[in-house]
Design an enzyme around this catalytic site. Sequence first.
Site, PDB file in Angstrom:
ATOM      1  N   ASP A  39       0.805  -1.239   0.000  1.00 53.63           N
ATOM      2  CA  ASP A  39       0.000   0.000   0.000  1.00 53.63           C
ATOM      3  C   ASP A  39       0.832   1.281   0.000  1.00 53.63           C
ATOM      4  O   ASP A  39       0.312   2.357   0.298  1.00 53.63           O
ATOM      5  CB  ASP A  39      -0.938   0.052   1.227  1.00 53.63           C
ATOM      6  CG  ASP A  39      -2.026  -1.004   1.146  1.00 53.63           C
ATOM      7  OD1 ASP A  39      -2.230  -1.543   0.050  1.00 53.63           O
ATOM      8  OD2 ASP A  39      -2.654  -1.270   2.184  1.00 53.63           O
ATOM      9  N   HIS A 246      30.442   4.271  -3.698  1.00 51.67           N
ATOM     10  CA  HIS A 246      28.976   4.359  -3.677  1.00 51.67           C
ATOM     11  C   HIS A 246      28.422   4.224  -2.260  1.00 51.67           C
ATOM     12  O   HIS A 246      27.343   3.668  -2.055  1.00 51.67           O
ATOM     13  CB  HIS A 246      28.357   3.294  -4.599  1.00 51.67           C
ATOM     14  CG  HIS A 246      28.564   3.597  -6.047  1.00 51.67           C
ATOM     15  ND1 HIS A 246      28.397   2.664  -7.041  1.00 51.67           N
ATOM     16  CD2 HIS A 246      28.945   4.741  -6.667  1.00 51.67           C
ATOM     17  CE1 HIS A 246      28.661   3.228  -8.218  1.00 51.67           C
ATOM     18  NE2 HIS A 246      29.005   4.483  -8.012  1.00 51.67           N
ATOM     19  N   ASP A 263      28.659  13.887  -0.970  1.00 45.84           N
ATOM     20  CA  ASP A 263      28.291  13.997  -2.384  1.00 45.84           C
ATOM     21  C   ASP A 263      26.775  14.026  -2.410  1.00 45.84           C
ATOM     22  O   ASP A 263      26.124  12.994  -2.217  1.00 45.84           O
ATOM     23  CB  ASP A 263      28.849  12.795  -3.156  1.00 45.84           C
ATOM     24  CG  ASP A 263      28.547  12.868  -4.649  1.00 45.84           C
ATOM     25  OD1 ASP A 263      27.695  13.676  -5.062  1.00 45.84           O
ATOM     26  OD2 ASP A 263      29.169  12.093  -5.407  1.00 45.84           O
ATOM     27  N   ASP A 274      24.721  18.235  -8.524  1.00 46.97           N
ATOM     28  CA  ASP A 274      25.585  17.114  -8.108  1.00 46.97           C
ATOM     29  C   ASP A 274      26.891  17.704  -7.571  1.00 46.97           C
ATOM     30  O   ASP A 274      27.780  18.047  -8.348  1.00 46.97           O
ATOM     31  CB  ASP A 274      25.821  16.216  -9.332  1.00 46.97           C
ATOM     32  CG  ASP A 274      26.639  14.969  -9.014  1.00 46.97           C
ATOM     33  OD1 ASP A 274      26.894  14.715  -7.823  1.00 46.97           O
ATOM     34  OD2 ASP A 274      27.014  14.266  -9.964  1.00 46.97           O
ATOM     35  N   HIS A 357      37.865   6.529 -11.129  1.00 43.76           N
ATOM     36  CA  HIS A 357      36.657   6.910 -11.886  1.00 43.76           C
ATOM     37  C   HIS A 357      36.972   8.040 -12.852  1.00 43.76           C
ATOM     38  O   HIS A 357      38.054   8.603 -12.833  1.00 43.76           O
ATOM     39  CB  HIS A 357      35.499   7.270 -10.939  1.00 43.76           C
ATOM     40  CG  HIS A 357      35.765   8.411  -9.997  1.00 43.76           C
ATOM     41  ND1 HIS A 357      35.774   9.733 -10.406  1.00 43.76           N
ATOM     42  CD2 HIS A 357      36.014   8.437  -8.667  1.00 43.76           C
ATOM     43  CE1 HIS A 357      35.991  10.505  -9.360  1.00 43.76           C
ATOM     44  NE2 HIS A 357      36.166   9.757  -8.292  1.00 43.76           N
ATOM     45  N   HIS A 361      30.658  13.735 -15.944  1.00 47.65           N
ATOM     46  CA  HIS A 361      29.557  13.157 -16.732  1.00 47.65           C
ATOM     47  C   HIS A 361      28.610  14.288 -17.068  1.00 47.65           C
ATOM     48  O   HIS A 361      28.634  15.347 -16.432  1.00 47.65           O
ATOM     49  CB  HIS A 361      28.851  12.055 -15.923  1.00 47.65           C
ATOM     50  CG  HIS A 361      28.433  12.487 -14.539  1.00 47.65           C
ATOM     51  ND1 HIS A 361      27.295  13.204 -14.288  1.00 47.65           N
ATOM     52  CD2 HIS A 361      29.036  12.332 -13.322  1.00 47.65           C
ATOM     53  CE1 HIS A 361      27.206  13.443 -12.978  1.00 47.65           C
ATOM     54  NE2 HIS A 361      28.251  12.939 -12.364  1.00 47.65           N
ATOM     55  N   HIS A 368      23.214  11.446 -14.038  1.00 49.41           N
ATOM     56  CA  HIS A 368      24.112  11.024 -15.116  1.00 49.41           C
ATOM     57  C   HIS A 368      23.271  11.205 -16.375  1.00 49.41           C
ATOM     58  O   HIS A 368      22.538  10.303 -16.772  1.00 49.41           O
ATOM     59  CB  HIS A 368      24.563   9.568 -14.940  1.00 49.41           C
ATOM     60  CG  HIS A 368      25.531   9.414 -13.799  1.00 49.41           C
ATOM     61  ND1 HIS A 368      26.151   8.232 -13.499  1.00 49.41           N
ATOM     62  CD2 HIS A 368      26.009  10.298 -12.884  1.00 49.41           C
ATOM     63  CE1 HIS A 368      26.953   8.392 -12.450  1.00 49.41           C
ATOM     64  NE2 HIS A 368      26.875   9.644 -12.059  1.00 49.41           N
ATOM     65  N   GLU A 411      34.834  16.354 -11.365  1.00 44.65           N
ATOM     66  CA  GLU A 411      34.874  15.720 -10.050  1.00 44.65           C
ATOM     67  C   GLU A 411      36.054  14.778  -9.827  1.00 44.65           C
ATOM     68  O   GLU A 411      35.877  13.570  -9.666  1.00 44.65           O
ATOM     69  CB  GLU A 411      33.569  14.973  -9.783  1.00 44.65           C
ATOM     70  CG  GLU A 411      33.093  14.045 -10.901  1.00 44.65           C
ATOM     71  CD  GLU A 411      31.831  13.276 -10.496  1.00 44.65           C
ATOM     72  OE1 GLU A 411      31.839  12.674  -9.411  1.00 44.65           O
ATOM     73  OE2 GLU A 411      30.865  13.267 -11.267  1.00 44.65           O
ATOM     74  N   TYR A 415      41.514   8.328  -3.422  1.00 43.87           N
ATOM     75  CA  TYR A 415      40.985   7.411  -2.399  1.00 43.87           C
ATOM     76  C   TYR A 415      42.113   6.474  -1.989  1.00 43.87           C
ATOM     77  O   TYR A 415      42.552   5.644  -2.794  1.00 43.87           O
ATOM     78  CB  TYR A 415      39.794   6.621  -2.963  1.00 43.87           C
ATOM     79  CG  TYR A 415      38.825   7.535  -3.687  1.00 43.87           C
ATOM     80  CD1 TYR A 415      37.827   8.214  -2.986  1.00 43.87           C
ATOM     81  CD2 TYR A 415      38.955   7.779  -5.064  1.00 43.87           C
ATOM     82  CE1 TYR A 415      36.974   9.096  -3.639  1.00 43.87           C
ATOM     83  CE2 TYR A 415      38.108   8.661  -5.724  1.00 43.87           C
ATOM     84  CZ  TYR A 415      37.118   9.320  -5.009  1.00 43.87           C
ATOM     85  OH  TYR A 415      36.291  10.196  -5.661  1.00 43.87           O
ATOM     86  N   ARG A 432      37.017  13.883  -2.652  1.00 43.28           N
ATOM     87  CA  ARG A 432      36.531  14.230  -3.993  1.00 43.28           C
ATOM     88  C   ARG A 432      36.038  15.666  -3.922  1.00 43.28           C
ATOM     89  O   ARG A 432      35.501  16.096  -2.891  1.00 43.28           O
ATOM     90  CB  ARG A 432      35.393  13.284  -4.434  1.00 43.28           C
ATOM     91  CG  ARG A 432      34.818  13.628  -5.801  1.00 43.28           C
ATOM     92  CD  ARG A 432      33.986  12.504  -6.445  1.00 43.28           C
ATOM     93  NE  ARG A 432      32.797  12.137  -5.711  1.00 43.28           N
ATOM     94  CZ  ARG A 432      32.677  11.072  -4.937  1.00 43.28           C
ATOM     95  NH1 ARG A 432      33.706  10.238  -4.794  1.00 43.28           N
ATOM     96  NH2 ARG A 432      31.571  10.810  -4.293  1.00 43.28           N
ATOM     97  N   GLU A 434      33.666  18.095  -6.329  1.00 40.32           N
ATOM     98  CA  GLU A 434      32.820  18.006  -7.527  1.00 40.32           C
ATOM     99  C   GLU A 434      32.021  19.278  -7.722  1.00 40.32           C
ATOM    100  O   GLU A 434      31.311  19.726  -6.828  1.00 40.32           O
ATOM    101  CB  GLU A 434      31.850  16.815  -7.380  1.00 40.32           C
ATOM    102  CG  GLU A 434      30.846  16.742  -8.517  1.00 40.32           C
ATOM    103  CD  GLU A 434      29.985  15.478  -8.490  1.00 40.32           C
ATOM    104  OE1 GLU A 434      29.723  14.960  -7.384  1.00 40.32           O
ATOM    105  OE2 GLU A 434      29.573  15.028  -9.571  1.00 40.32           O
TER     106      GLU A 434
HETATM  107  N1  GLY Z   1      26.714  11.525  -7.316  1.00 44.15           N
HETATM  108  C1  GLY Z   1      26.923  10.793  -8.470  1.00 44.15           C
HETATM  109  C2  GLY Z   1      28.122  11.222  -9.167  1.00 44.15           C
HETATM  110  O1  GLY Z   1      28.866  12.022  -8.648  1.00 44.15           O
HETATM  111  O2  GLY Z   1      28.362  10.853 -10.265  1.00 44.15           O
HETATM  112 MN    MN Z   2      28.818  13.350 -10.388  1.00 38.71          MN
HETATM  113 MN    MN Z   3      28.295  13.406  -7.170  1.00 41.95          MN
END
Ligand code: GLY
Ligand code: MN
Ligand code: MN
Length: 464
Positions: A39, A246, A263, A274, A357, A361, A368, A411, A415, A432, A434
Site C-alpha cells: 500500500d 557508492h 556527495d 551534483d 573513476h 559526466h 548522469h 569531479e 581514495y 573528492r 565536484e
Molecule cells: N553523485 C553521483 C556522481 O557524482 O556521479
Molecule cells: Mn557526479
Molecule cells: Mn556526485
Amino acid sequence: MTSSSMALYEQRRARLAAVLGPKGVAIIPTAPEQQRNRDSDFLYRPDSYFYYLTGFGEPKAWLVLTGDGKSTLFCQPKDLEREIWDGFRVGPVAAPAQLAVDAAYSVTELDAQLPALLDGRDAVWYPFATHRALETRIDGWLGSLRARVRFGALCPEQQRDLCGLLDEMRLTKDAHEQDTMRRAAQISAGGHIRAMQLSARMLRQGQAVREYHLDAELLHEFRRHGSQYPAYGSIVAGGANACVLHYRADVGAIRSGDLVLIDAGCELDGYASDITRTFPANGRFSAPQRALYELVLASQEAAIAATHAGARFTDPHEATVKVLAQGMLDLGLLDANKVGGVQDVIEKRAYFQFYMHRTGHWLGMDVHDCGSYLEPSEVGSVSERKDPLSGELIKDRPARILQSGMVLTIEPGIYVRAAEGVPEQFHNIGIRIEDDAIVTDTGCELISRGVPVAVAEIEALMRG
Ligand code: GLY
Ligand code: MN
Ligand code: MN
C-alpha cells in the site's frame, strides 16, 4: 502551467516533430509508479523524456507526437473518488488548454486510439530498452492495424529508437534549463554549507555526530527551498567510508580529526545538481589531509581550465590525471623506482590504485544525464588498444566536442586504502571535489561554487 512554460514545451515538441519526418510518429510513456511495500509507493517521479516534452507530472500518461507536429496526450481520467485519495488530476477535457496539446484522451483509450494514430505513418519512434513491455504494447497496436489492411490501413514499416534524437536535444541546455540548474546548484551549495557548519559545531559542543545528522541538514535545506527530492542517494561518508565510492549516508560516526566526504545535490523542477565537498569534521585540515586535498583541488583546477567550447569531453579527465599522477609521485603514494615517471604512471594506469573513476559526466534532468560521449560526426573513426591493467581490448572513438550550453560535472578525487608501500599518514583518506559546469565559448561557468573549495575558505566557514 504558465503560458511561457507551455510555449517552451510546444517548441520542444515542434523541434522533435521536425526530425521525425512528416510521416513519423513518436510514442513516449511516462514512468510507472513503483511500489515500495504494501500500500505504499516510492515518491513518484515522471520519466525525463516525457517531462521534457510536456512538463506534465502525473503518472499513467503517454504522449503521441506525429511528424506534422500534432500532439496527443493520454492521461488519467477525472475520477472524483480516486482524487480524494490520490490528488487532483488534470483530466483529458482540461489538458489541451492547460498543456497546449492538440488532443487528449483518457489513458483507458490507448488501445482503442493508438492503431488509428499509427495508420499511414512510415516509422514509429519510441525509446528503446527504457520502458518494460513497451515493445509488446506497440506490437499489439501494430498487430491491430495490420488486421485492418484489407480495409485500407497502412502499417509503419520501421521501428526506430527515439532515445538518440531526444538525447541530442537534451544535451544542450536552453536558457530555461540553465536557470533551473543554477538555482538547483545554489540550493545544494547551501545544504553543503549547513552540513559543514553543523559538523564543526556539534564537535565543538562535545556531541556525538553521525552521518545521518549531516544528511538531515542537506534534506532540510533542499526541501525548504522547494526542491522535490535529492537528485540521487546522498553520500555522507565519515573517515574511511569516503573510500567506498557508492557509500550512502548511514550511521557512521563523524570523528574529530577525520575528513567527511559529502556527495549530495537536490533535484529542482526536474533538474539535478551534483556537488561533492570534502572537509575536516572539526573544521581544521591536518597536514596530510591538506596535502592530498590541495592535490585534488589542483587537479580540478586543471580540469576546469580544460573545459570550454571546442575542447573534447575527455580533455578535463586527461588534465586531471596528469596533475594527480605527478602528485602521487611527489607525495610518495607511488614509488618512482617501481612505476617510473609521470608518463609511465599515466600509460600503465598506475594512478588507478587511487583514482579509479572518470572526471565527469553530463548533468541535466538525470544526474548522469543522457547524451553521447562520442562526437557524432566522427564515430566511424575507430582505433583499438589493449587496456594496460585488464588486457581487455578497448575501442577508442573520438570524444564529444564540447559546445556552449552543455552541462557536465568536474569531479576528481583520490581514495587511499591502507596498503603495503602506501605512506601510513594517508591511509583511509578519501577526497573528492565536484562542481557543476555550464560550458561557454570561452570557458565554463561553475554554478555550484556557492559552497567554497579553498582550504582557507572552508576552515573560515567552519569556525562558525
Ligand atoms: N553523485 C553521483 C556522481 O557524482 O556521479
Ligand atoms: Mn557526479
Ligand atoms: Mn556526485
